[in-house]
Design a protein around this motif. Structure first.
Motif, PDB file in Angstrom:
ATOM      1  N   MET A   1       0.813  -1.198   0.000  1.00 14.05           N
ATOM      2  CA  MET A   1       0.000   0.000   0.000  1.00 14.05           C
ATOM      3  C   MET A   1       0.856   1.260   0.000  1.00 14.05           C
ATOM      4  O   MET A   1       0.350   2.332  -0.304  1.00 14.05           O
ATOM      5  CB  MET A   1      -0.937  -0.011   1.209  1.00 14.05           C
ATOM      6  N   ALA A   2       2.130   1.110   0.323  1.00 13.98           N
ATOM      7  CA  ALA A   2       3.004   2.289   0.384  1.00 13.98           C
ATOM      8  C   ALA A   2       3.049   3.025  -0.945  1.00 13.98           C
ATOM      9  O   ALA A   2       3.103   4.249  -0.971  1.00 13.98           O
ATOM     10  CB  ALA A   2       4.410   1.881   0.815  1.00 13.98           C
ATOM     11  N   TRP A   3       3.018   2.291  -2.047  1.00 12.33           N
ATOM     12  CA  TRP A   3       3.090   2.937  -3.365  1.00 12.33           C
ATOM     13  C   TRP A   3       1.761   3.591  -3.725  1.00 12.33           C
ATOM     14  O   TRP A   3       1.721   4.473  -4.561  1.00 12.33           O
ATOM     15  CB  TRP A   3       3.493   1.933  -4.439  1.00 12.33           C
ATOM     16  N   MET A   4       0.683   3.170  -3.117  1.00 10.02           N
ATOM     17  CA  MET A   4      -0.617   3.759  -3.416  1.00 10.02           C
ATOM     18  C   MET A   4      -0.904   4.965  -2.527  1.00 10.02           C
ATOM     19  O   MET A   4      -1.717   5.807  -2.893  1.00 10.02           O
ATOM     20  CB  MET A   4      -1.717   2.715  -3.243  1.00 10.02           C
ATOM     21  N   LEU A   5      -0.239   5.041  -1.392  1.00 13.75           N
ATOM     22  CA  LEU A   5      -0.574   6.082  -0.428  1.00 13.75           C
ATOM     23  C   LEU A   5       0.498   7.143  -0.223  1.00 13.75           C
ATOM     24  O   LEU A   5       0.178   8.265   0.161  1.00 13.75           O
ATOM     25  CB  LEU A   5      -0.871   5.440   0.940  1.00 13.75           C
ATOM     26  N   PHE A   6       1.760   6.793  -0.425  1.00 11.95           N
ATOM     27  CA  PHE A   6       2.852   7.676  -0.035  1.00 11.95           C
ATOM     28  C   PHE A   6       3.684   8.147  -1.222  1.00 11.95           C
ATOM     29  O   PHE A   6       3.773   7.477  -2.243  1.00 11.95           O
ATOM     30  CB  PHE A   6       3.787   6.963   0.945  1.00 11.95           C
ATOM     31  N   THR A   7       4.342   9.264  -1.017  1.00 15.15           N
ATOM     32  CA  THR A   7       5.329   9.744  -1.988  1.00 15.15           C
ATOM     33  C   THR A   7       6.601   8.914  -1.825  1.00 15.15           C
ATOM     34  O   THR A   7       6.737   8.149  -0.856  1.00 15.15           O
ATOM     35  CB  THR A   7       5.666  11.221  -1.726  1.00 15.15           C
ATOM     36  N   ALA A   8       7.545   9.089  -2.727  1.00 15.42           N
ATOM     37  CA  ALA A   8       8.810   8.357  -2.632  1.00 15.42           C
ATOM     38  C   ALA A   8       9.519   8.662  -1.314  1.00 15.42           C
ATOM     39  O   ALA A   8      10.057   7.761  -0.659  1.00 15.42           O
ATOM     40  CB  ALA A   8       9.712   8.710  -3.817  1.00 15.42           C
ATOM     41  N   GLN A   9       9.523   9.917  -0.921  1.00 13.67           N
ATOM     42  CA  GLN A   9      10.163  10.294   0.340  1.00 13.67           C
ATOM     43  C   GLN A   9       9.454   9.648   1.527  1.00 13.67           C
ATOM     44  O   GLN A   9      10.102   9.144   2.451  1.00 13.67           O
ATOM     45  CB  GLN A   9      10.170  11.808   0.490  1.00 13.67           C
ATOM     46  N   GLN A  10       8.144   9.636   1.519  1.00 14.49           N
ATOM     47  CA  GLN A  10       7.389   9.015   2.609  1.00 14.49           C
ATOM     48  C   GLN A  10       7.625   7.508   2.662  1.00 14.49           C
ATOM     49  O   GLN A  10       7.693   6.922   3.744  1.00 14.49           O
ATOM     50  CB  GLN A  10       5.903   9.323   2.458  1.00 14.49           C
ATOM     51  N   ARG A  11       7.761   6.879   1.486  1.00 15.33           N
ATOM     52  CA  ARG A  11       8.056   5.434   1.470  1.00 15.33           C
ATOM     53  C   ARG A  11       9.420   5.153   2.090  1.00 15.33           C
ATOM     54  O   ARG A  11       9.586   4.175   2.820  1.00 15.33           O
ATOM     55  CB  ARG A  11       8.006   4.892   0.041  1.00 15.33           C
ATOM     56  N   ALA A  12      10.384   6.009   1.816  1.00 13.54           N
ATOM     57  CA  ALA A  12      11.714   5.829   2.401  1.00 13.54           C
ATOM     58  C   ALA A  12      11.659   5.951   3.917  1.00 13.54           C
ATOM     59  O   ALA A  12      12.291   5.162   4.637  1.00 13.54           O
ATOM     60  CB  ALA A  12      12.680   6.852   1.818  1.00 13.54           C
TER      61      ALA A  12
ATOM     62  N   LEU B   1      -1.658  -4.683  -8.124  1.00 13.99           N
ATOM     63  CA  LEU B   1      -2.866  -3.994  -7.673  1.00 13.99           C
ATOM     64  C   LEU B   1      -3.183  -2.780  -8.535  1.00 13.99           C
ATOM     65  O   LEU B   1      -4.354  -2.518  -8.841  1.00 13.99           O
ATOM     66  CB  LEU B   1      -2.679  -3.548  -6.222  1.00 13.99           C
ATOM     67  N   SER B   2      -2.154  -2.055  -8.938  1.00 17.49           N
ATOM     68  CA  SER B   2      -2.407  -0.884  -9.783  1.00 17.49           C
ATOM     69  C   SER B   2      -3.011  -1.303 -11.121  1.00 17.49           C
ATOM     70  O   SER B   2      -3.897  -0.629 -11.642  1.00 17.49           O
ATOM     71  CB  SER B   2      -1.127  -0.079  -9.996  1.00 17.49           C
ATOM     72  N   LEU B   3      -2.559  -2.418 -11.658  1.00 20.04           N
ATOM     73  CA  LEU B   3      -3.124  -2.907 -12.926  1.00 20.04           C
ATOM     74  C   LEU B   3      -4.568  -3.359 -12.757  1.00 20.04           C
ATOM     75  O   LEU B   3      -5.400  -3.148 -13.651  1.00 20.04           O
ATOM     76  CB  LEU B   3      -2.258  -4.033 -13.483  1.00 20.04           C
ATOM     77  N   VAL B   4      -4.885  -3.958 -11.633  1.00 23.74           N
ATOM     78  CA  VAL B   4      -6.281  -4.341 -11.352  1.00 23.74           C
ATOM     79  C   VAL B   4      -7.147  -3.081 -11.279  1.00 23.74           C
ATOM     80  O   VAL B   4      -8.220  -3.020 -11.882  1.00 23.74           O
ATOM     81  CB  VAL B   4      -6.382  -5.149 -10.048  1.00 23.74           C
ATOM     82  N   PHE B   5      -6.673  -2.086 -10.556  1.00 19.66           N
ATOM     83  CA  PHE B   5      -7.422  -0.837 -10.453  1.00 19.66           C
ATOM     84  C   PHE B   5      -7.635  -0.220 -11.835  1.00 19.66           C
ATOM     85  O   PHE B   5      -8.737   0.216 -12.159  1.00 19.66           O
ATOM     86  CB  PHE B   5      -6.680   0.153  -9.555  1.00 19.66           C
ATOM     87  N   LEU B   6      -6.580  -0.185 -12.635  1.00 18.59           N
ATOM     88  CA  LEU B   6      -6.701   0.420 -13.966  1.00 18.59           C
ATOM     89  C   LEU B   6      -7.632  -0.372 -14.878  1.00 18.59           C
ATOM     90  O   LEU B   6      -8.397   0.212 -15.645  1.00 18.59           O
ATOM     91  CB  LEU B   6      -5.325   0.558 -14.606  1.00 18.59           C
TER      92      LEU B   6
ATOM     93  N   ASN C   1     -15.233   4.387 -12.983  1.00 14.70           N
ATOM     94  CA  ASN C   1     -14.864   4.904 -11.673  1.00 14.70           C
ATOM     95  C   ASN C   1     -13.571   5.727 -11.779  1.00 14.70           C
ATOM     96  O   ASN C   1     -12.477   5.183 -11.682  1.00 14.70           O
ATOM     97  CB  ASN C   1     -14.695   3.745 -10.687  1.00 14.70           C
ATOM     98  N   PRO C   2     -13.709   7.031 -11.962  1.00 14.04           N
ATOM     99  CA  PRO C   2     -12.525   7.874 -12.133  1.00 14.04           C
ATOM    100  C   PRO C   2     -11.589   7.859 -10.926  1.00 14.04           C
ATOM    101  O   PRO C   2     -10.367   7.939 -11.082  1.00 14.04           O
ATOM    102  CB  PRO C   2     -13.087   9.278 -12.351  1.00 14.04           C
ATOM    103  N   LEU C   3     -12.134   7.737  -9.728  1.00 18.45           N
ATOM    104  CA  LEU C   3     -11.286   7.697  -8.536  1.00 18.45           C
ATOM    105  C   LEU C   3     -10.402   6.449  -8.546  1.00 18.45           C
ATOM    106  O   LEU C   3      -9.199   6.526  -8.284  1.00 18.45           O
ATOM    107  CB  LEU C   3     -12.136   7.740  -7.260  1.00 18.45           C
ATOM    108  N   MET C   4     -10.996   5.311  -8.880  1.00 24.43           N
ATOM    109  CA  MET C   4     -10.224   4.070  -8.957  1.00 24.43           C
ATOM    110  C   MET C   4      -9.138   4.189 -10.027  1.00 24.43           C
ATOM    111  O   MET C   4      -8.007   3.743  -9.828  1.00 24.43           O
ATOM    112  CB  MET C   4     -11.138   2.878  -9.258  1.00 24.43           C
ATOM    113  N   HIS C   5      -9.473   4.794 -11.143  1.00 29.35           N
ATOM    114  CA  HIS C   5      -8.492   4.994 -12.211  1.00 29.35           C
ATOM    115  C   HIS C   5      -7.334   5.860 -11.734  1.00 29.35           C
ATOM    116  O   HIS C   5      -6.174   5.545 -11.963  1.00 29.35           O
ATOM    117  CB  HIS C   5      -9.146   5.619 -13.436  1.00 29.35           C
ATOM    118  N   ASP C   6      -7.654   6.950 -11.040  1.00 31.98           N
ATOM    119  CA  ASP C   6      -6.608   7.851 -10.555  1.00 31.98           C
ATOM    120  C   ASP C   6      -5.683   7.158  -9.556  1.00 31.98           C
ATOM    121  O   ASP C   6      -4.463   7.328  -9.605  1.00 31.98           O
ATOM    122  CB  ASP C   6      -7.227   9.093  -9.920  1.00 31.98           C
ATOM    123  N   ILE C   7      -6.248   6.365  -8.665  1.00 35.86           N
ATOM    124  CA  ILE C   7      -5.436   5.626  -7.692  1.00 35.86           C
ATOM    125  C   ILE C   7      -4.545   4.625  -8.411  1.00 35.86           C
ATOM    126  O   ILE C   7      -3.357   4.510  -8.126  1.00 35.86           O
ATOM    127  CB  ILE C   7      -6.331   4.922  -6.654  1.00 35.86           C
ATOM    128  N   GLY C   8      -5.110   3.897  -9.359  1.00 36.82           N
ATOM    129  CA  GLY C   8      -4.336   2.922 -10.119  1.00 36.82           C
ATOM    130  C   GLY C   8      -3.221   3.567 -10.909  1.00 36.82           C
ATOM    131  O   GLY C   8      -2.095   3.066 -10.934  1.00 36.82           O
TER     132      GLY C   8
END
Length: 63
Positions: A1-12, A36-41, A47-54
């Motif tokens: 979930m880190a890649w879906m929720l955080f920036t690169a700096q936040q992931r570090a 997961l991103s491919l599933v979302f896409l 669902n534009p929100l799902m697309h944006d998250i993906g």
């Protein structure tokens, strides 16, 4: 979930704070984020929100 929720700096920061994720574990997590991103896409036609998250997660994984 880190890649879906955080920036690169936040992931570090997350990885350092957690401290128990070796390189192999981190790469597996990245692979799961890609999947997961491919599933979302692929299921976001109405669902534009799902697309944006993906899309955000997909771009983060590839960066």
């Amino acid at each position: 979930m880190a890649w879906m929720l955080f920036t690169a700096q936040q992931r570090a920061v997350l990885r350092r704070a957690y401290g128990r994720a070796d390189d192999a574990t981190w790469e597996r997590a990245r692979g799961w984020a890609l999947a997961l991103s491919l599933v979302f896409l692929s299921h976001s036609a109405d669902n534009p929100l799902m697309h944006d998250i993906g899309e955000r997660a997909f771009r983060a994984v590839l960066a």
